[in-house]
Scaffold this motif. Structure first.
Motif, PDB file in Angstrom:
ATOM      1  N   GLU A 155       0.807  -1.215   0.000  1.00 30.18           N
ATOM      2  CA  GLU A 155       0.000   0.000   0.000  1.00 30.18           C
ATOM      3  C   GLU A 155       0.845   1.273   0.000  1.00 30.18           C
ATOM      4  N   SER A 156       2.121   1.148  -0.302  1.00 32.63           N
ATOM      5  CA  SER A 156       3.005   2.304  -0.420  1.00 32.63           C
ATOM      6  C   SER A 156       3.544   2.373  -1.845  1.00 32.63           C
ATOM      7  N   ILE A 157       4.176   3.503  -2.154  1.00 33.12           N
ATOM      8  CA  ILE A 157       4.772   3.718  -3.467  1.00 33.12           C
ATOM      9  C   ILE A 157       6.288   3.606  -3.338  1.00 33.12           C
ATOM     10  N   ALA A 158       6.884   2.771  -4.167  1.00 29.36           N
ATOM     11  CA  ALA A 158       8.348   2.660  -4.213  1.00 29.36           C
ATOM     12  C   ALA A 158       8.783   2.939  -5.643  1.00 29.36           C
ATOM     13  N   GLY A 159       9.669   3.920  -5.807  1.00 30.06           N
ATOM     14  CA  GLY A 159      10.068   4.291  -7.160  1.00 30.06           C
ATOM     15  C   GLY A 159      11.493   4.779  -7.229  1.00 30.06           C
ATOM     16  N   GLY A 160      11.914   5.089  -8.441  1.00 30.61           N
ATOM     17  CA  GLY A 160      13.264   5.608  -8.647  1.00 30.61           C
ATOM     18  C   GLY A 160      13.435   6.085 -10.073  1.00 30.61           C
ATOM     19  N   ILE A 161      14.564   6.710 -10.341  1.00 30.16           N
ATOM     20  CA  ILE A 161      14.825   7.283 -11.656  1.00 30.16           C
ATOM     21  C   ILE A 161      15.199   6.176 -12.645  1.00 30.16           C
ATOM     22  N   TYR A 162      14.436   6.095 -13.705  1.00 36.66           N
ATOM     23  CA  TYR A 162      14.722   5.160 -14.801  1.00 36.66           C
ATOM     24  C   TYR A 162      15.603   5.846 -15.840  1.00 36.66           C
ATOM     25  N   ARG A 163      15.319   7.138 -16.107  1.00 36.19           N
ATOM     26  CA  ARG A 163      16.165   7.943 -16.985  1.00 36.19           C
ATOM     27  C   ARG A 163      16.189   9.374 -16.466  1.00 36.19           C
ATOM     28  N   GLN A 164      17.368   9.909 -16.302  1.00 37.88           N
ATOM     29  CA  GLN A 164      17.551  11.263 -15.771  1.00 37.88           C
ATOM     30  C   GLN A 164      17.089  12.301 -16.796  1.00 37.88           C
ATOM     31  N   ALA A 165      16.401  13.332 -16.320  1.00 36.88           N
ATOM     32  CA  ALA A 165      16.013  14.446 -17.193  1.00 36.88           C
ATOM     33  C   ALA A 165      17.214  15.347 -17.438  1.00 36.88           C
TER      34      ALA A 165
END
Length: 213
Positions: free
Chosen positions: A118-128
Protein backbone atom coordinates in the motif's frame (compact mmCIF):
# COMPACT_ATOMS: atom_id res chain seq x y z
CA UNK A 1 -13.03 8.31 -6.57
CA UNK A 2 -10.59 5.40 -6.31
CA UNK A 3 -8.55 6.73 -9.25
CA UNK A 4 -8.41 10.21 -7.68
CA UNK A 5 -7.22 8.77 -4.38
CA UNK A 6 -4.61 6.74 -6.21
CA UNK A 7 -3.32 9.80 -8.09
CA UNK A 8 -3.24 11.76 -4.81
CA UNK A 9 -0.91 9.10 -3.44
CA UNK A 10 1.48 9.67 -6.37
CA UNK A 11 1.36 13.44 -5.82
CA UNK A 12 2.27 12.90 -2.18
CA UNK A 13 5.15 10.69 -3.34
CA UNK A 14 6.43 13.61 -5.42
CA UNK A 15 6.19 15.99 -2.45
CA UNK A 16 7.99 13.47 -0.22
CA UNK A 17 10.86 12.89 -2.68
CA UNK A 18 12.19 16.29 -3.83
CA UNK A 19 15.66 14.81 -4.38
CA UNK A 20 14.33 13.13 -7.52
CA UNK A 21 13.77 16.52 -9.16
CA UNK A 22 15.87 19.19 -7.43
CA UNK A 23 18.65 19.71 -4.88
CA UNK A 24 16.45 20.72 -1.93
CA UNK A 25 19.30 21.57 0.41
CA UNK A 26 20.55 24.27 -1.96
CA UNK A 27 17.42 25.71 -3.55
CA UNK A 28 13.87 26.83 -2.86
CA UNK A 29 10.84 25.38 -4.63
CA UNK A 30 7.09 25.87 -5.03
CA UNK A 31 4.97 23.00 -6.31
CA UNK A 32 1.73 23.54 -8.24
CA UNK A 33 -0.71 20.72 -8.97
CA UNK A 34 -3.27 20.89 -11.81
CA UNK A 35 -2.08 24.10 -13.49
CA UNK A 36 -3.15 24.86 -17.06
CA UNK A 37 -0.40 25.47 -19.63
CA UNK A 38 -0.16 26.32 -23.32
CA UNK A 39 -3.36 28.40 -23.60
CA UNK A 40 -5.19 25.94 -21.35
CA UNK A 41 -4.76 23.08 -23.82
CA UNK A 42 -3.15 20.88 -21.16
CA UNK A 43 -3.59 20.69 -17.40
CA UNK A 44 -0.12 19.94 -16.06
CA UNK A 45 -0.28 17.36 -13.27
CA UNK A 46 2.60 19.07 -11.50
CA UNK A 47 4.79 22.13 -12.04
CA UNK A 48 7.78 22.83 -9.84
CA UNK A 49 9.22 26.34 -9.78
CA UNK A 50 12.77 26.16 -8.50
CA UNK A 51 15.39 28.84 -7.87
CA UNK A 52 18.04 26.85 -9.77
CA UNK A 53 16.30 24.59 -12.29
CA UNK A 54 13.55 27.15 -12.95
CA UNK A 55 10.42 25.34 -14.20
CA UNK A 56 9.99 21.58 -14.01
CA UNK A 57 6.96 19.82 -15.49
CA UNK A 58 5.84 16.42 -14.24
CA UNK A 59 3.21 14.30 -15.98
CA UNK A 60 1.77 11.41 -13.96
CA UNK A 61 0.58 8.17 -15.53
CA UNK A 62 -0.70 5.68 -12.98
CA UNK A 63 -1.36 2.02 -13.54
CA UNK A 64 -5.01 2.98 -14.12
CA UNK A 65 -4.18 5.51 -16.87
CA UNK A 66 -3.95 5.26 -20.63
CA UNK A 67 -1.10 6.84 -22.59
CA UNK A 68 -3.55 7.94 -25.31
CA UNK A 69 -3.07 11.68 -24.64
CA UNK A 70 0.59 11.54 -23.63
CA UNK A 71 1.99 12.66 -27.00
CA UNK A 72 -0.04 15.87 -26.98
CA UNK A 73 0.65 16.50 -23.30
CA UNK A 74 4.41 16.14 -23.78
CA UNK A 75 4.38 18.48 -26.79
CA UNK A 76 2.78 21.12 -24.54
CA UNK A 77 5.09 20.50 -21.59
CA UNK A 78 8.23 20.98 -23.69
CA UNK A 79 6.97 24.34 -24.95
CA UNK A 80 6.82 25.61 -21.36
CA UNK A 81 9.19 23.77 -19.02
CA UNK A 82 12.97 23.81 -18.61
CA UNK A 83 12.91 20.20 -17.43
CA UNK A 84 10.23 17.58 -18.07
CA UNK A 85 9.58 14.32 -16.25
CA UNK A 86 7.04 11.52 -16.53
CA UNK A 87 6.22 9.58 -13.38
CA UNK A 88 4.76 6.27 -14.48
CA UNK A 89 3.73 2.90 -13.16
CA UNK A 90 6.34 0.28 -13.96
CA UNK A 91 3.88 -1.52 -16.26
CA UNK A 92 3.90 1.47 -18.66
CA UNK A 93 7.68 1.74 -19.00
CA UNK A 94 8.12 0.15 -22.41
CA UNK A 95 5.12 1.95 -23.90
CA UNK A 96 6.21 5.36 -22.61
CA UNK A 97 9.82 4.91 -23.71
CA UNK A 98 8.57 4.08 -27.22
CA UNK A 99 6.57 7.34 -27.23
CA UNK A 100 9.58 9.37 -26.09
CA UNK A 101 11.71 7.81 -28.82
CA UNK A 102 8.99 8.44 -31.40
CA UNK A 103 8.79 12.13 -30.43
CA UNK A 104 12.60 12.46 -30.24
CA UNK A 105 12.57 13.61 -26.61
CA UNK A 106 15.80 12.24 -25.12
CA UNK A 107 15.85 15.01 -22.50
CA UNK A 108 12.58 13.95 -20.83
CA UNK A 109 13.26 12.12 -17.57
CA UNK A 110 11.42 9.00 -16.47
CA UNK A 111 10.61 7.87 -12.94
CA UNK A 112 9.00 4.47 -12.54
CA UNK A 113 7.24 3.16 -9.48
CA UNK A 114 5.53 0.08 -8.10
CA UNK A 115 3.00 -0.37 -5.34
CA UNK A 116 4.39 -2.18 -2.32
CA UNK A 117 2.40 -2.89 0.80
CA UNK A 118 0.00 0.00 0.00
CA UNK A 119 3.01 2.30 -0.42
CA UNK A 120 4.77 3.72 -3.47
CA UNK A 121 8.35 2.66 -4.21
CA UNK A 122 10.07 4.29 -7.16
CA UNK A 123 13.26 5.61 -8.65
CA UNK A 124 14.83 7.28 -11.66
CA UNK A 125 14.72 5.16 -14.80
CA UNK A 126 16.17 7.94 -16.98
CA UNK A 127 17.55 11.26 -15.77
CA UNK A 128 16.01 14.45 -17.19
CA UNK A 129 18.27 16.96 -18.91
CA UNK A 130 17.70 20.57 -19.94
CA UNK A 131 14.96 21.02 -22.50
CA UNK A 132 16.47 23.10 -25.35
CA UNK A 133 13.14 23.90 -27.02
CA UNK A 134 11.33 25.49 -24.05
CA UNK A 135 9.79 28.93 -24.63
CA UNK A 136 9.93 31.59 -21.90
CA UNK A 137 7.14 33.36 -23.81
CA UNK A 138 4.83 30.37 -23.41
CA UNK A 139 5.86 29.93 -19.77
CA UNK A 140 4.95 33.54 -19.00
CA UNK A 141 1.69 33.22 -20.92
CA UNK A 142 0.26 30.91 -18.24
CA UNK A 143 0.36 33.77 -15.71
CA UNK A 144 -2.60 36.08 -15.11
CA UNK A 145 -2.56 39.52 -16.73
CA UNK A 146 -2.33 41.31 -13.35
CA UNK A 147 0.72 39.24 -12.44
CA UNK A 148 2.45 39.98 -15.75
CA UNK A 149 1.73 43.67 -15.27
CA UNK A 150 3.46 43.61 -11.88
CA UNK A 151 6.51 41.87 -13.38
CA UNK A 152 6.65 44.22 -16.38
CA UNK A 153 6.38 47.27 -14.13
CA UNK A 154 9.29 46.05 -12.02
CA UNK A 155 11.41 45.72 -15.17
CA UNK A 156 10.26 49.13 -16.42
CA UNK A 157 11.18 50.83 -13.14
CA UNK A 158 14.63 49.30 -13.35
CA UNK A 159 14.99 50.84 -16.81
CA UNK A 160 13.33 54.18 -15.95
CA UNK A 161 10.58 53.49 -18.48
CA UNK A 162 6.80 53.82 -18.52
CA UNK A 163 4.54 50.97 -19.66
CA UNK A 164 1.15 52.51 -18.81
CA UNK A 165 -0.05 52.16 -22.40
CA UNK A 166 0.35 48.39 -22.28
CA UNK A 167 -2.85 46.45 -21.53
CA UNK A 168 -2.39 42.99 -23.06
CA UNK A 169 -0.60 39.91 -21.76
CA UNK A 170 1.38 39.61 -24.99
CA UNK A 171 2.64 43.18 -24.62
CA UNK A 172 3.88 42.61 -21.08
CA UNK A 173 5.59 39.36 -22.05
CA UNK A 174 7.31 40.76 -25.14
CA UNK A 175 8.53 43.74 -23.11
CA UNK A 176 9.94 41.54 -20.33
CA UNK A 177 11.77 39.26 -22.77
CA UNK A 178 13.06 42.17 -24.85
CA UNK A 179 14.54 43.87 -21.80
CA UNK A 180 15.85 40.83 -19.93
CA UNK A 181 16.53 38.18 -22.53
CA UNK A 182 14.96 34.72 -22.46
CA UNK A 183 16.91 33.16 -19.60
CA UNK A 184 16.61 36.09 -17.21
CA UNK A 185 12.91 36.42 -18.08
CA UNK A 186 12.41 32.81 -16.98
CA UNK A 187 14.33 33.55 -13.81
CA UNK A 188 12.06 36.53 -13.14
CA UNK A 189 8.99 34.31 -13.50
CA UNK A 190 10.30 31.71 -11.06
CA UNK A 191 11.45 34.26 -8.51
CA UNK A 192 8.06 35.99 -8.75
CA UNK A 193 6.28 32.74 -7.89
CA UNK A 194 8.78 31.77 -5.19
CA UNK A 195 8.40 35.14 -3.48
CA UNK A 196 4.63 34.68 -3.22
CA UNK A 197 3.67 37.66 -5.36
CA UNK A 198 0.98 35.81 -7.31
CA UNK A 199 -2.54 37.21 -7.50
CA UNK A 200 -4.14 36.34 -4.11
CA UNK A 201 -7.60 36.28 -5.74
CA UNK A 202 -6.62 33.32 -7.93
CA UNK A 203 -6.81 29.95 -6.21
CA UNK A 204 -3.76 27.78 -6.86
CA UNK A 205 -2.93 24.35 -5.53
CA UNK A 206 0.44 25.46 -4.16
CA UNK A 207 2.65 23.26 -1.96
CA UNK A 208 6.16 22.94 -0.59
CA UNK A 209 8.31 19.85 -0.78
CA UNK A 210 8.50 17.77 2.39
CA UNK A 211 12.11 18.31 3.46
CA UNK A 212 11.84 16.47 6.78
CA UNK A 213 12.29 13.01 5.29
Amino acid sequence: MEDLAYEAKIKQYILDNPHLFVSPEKTDSIVYFEKSIYFGNTIADCLVFNSYNYEIGIEIKTGHDSTYRLRKQLRDYIKVCDYVWVVIHDSLTEEVMDILDELHLPFVGVITYIEYDESIAGGIYRQASYNPVNSPYMALMMMWSKELKVMAKAVAERNNENINKMTKKSQYIKYIIKKLGKEEAKGLLCNFILSGQGDPNKVTNSYRFNLSR
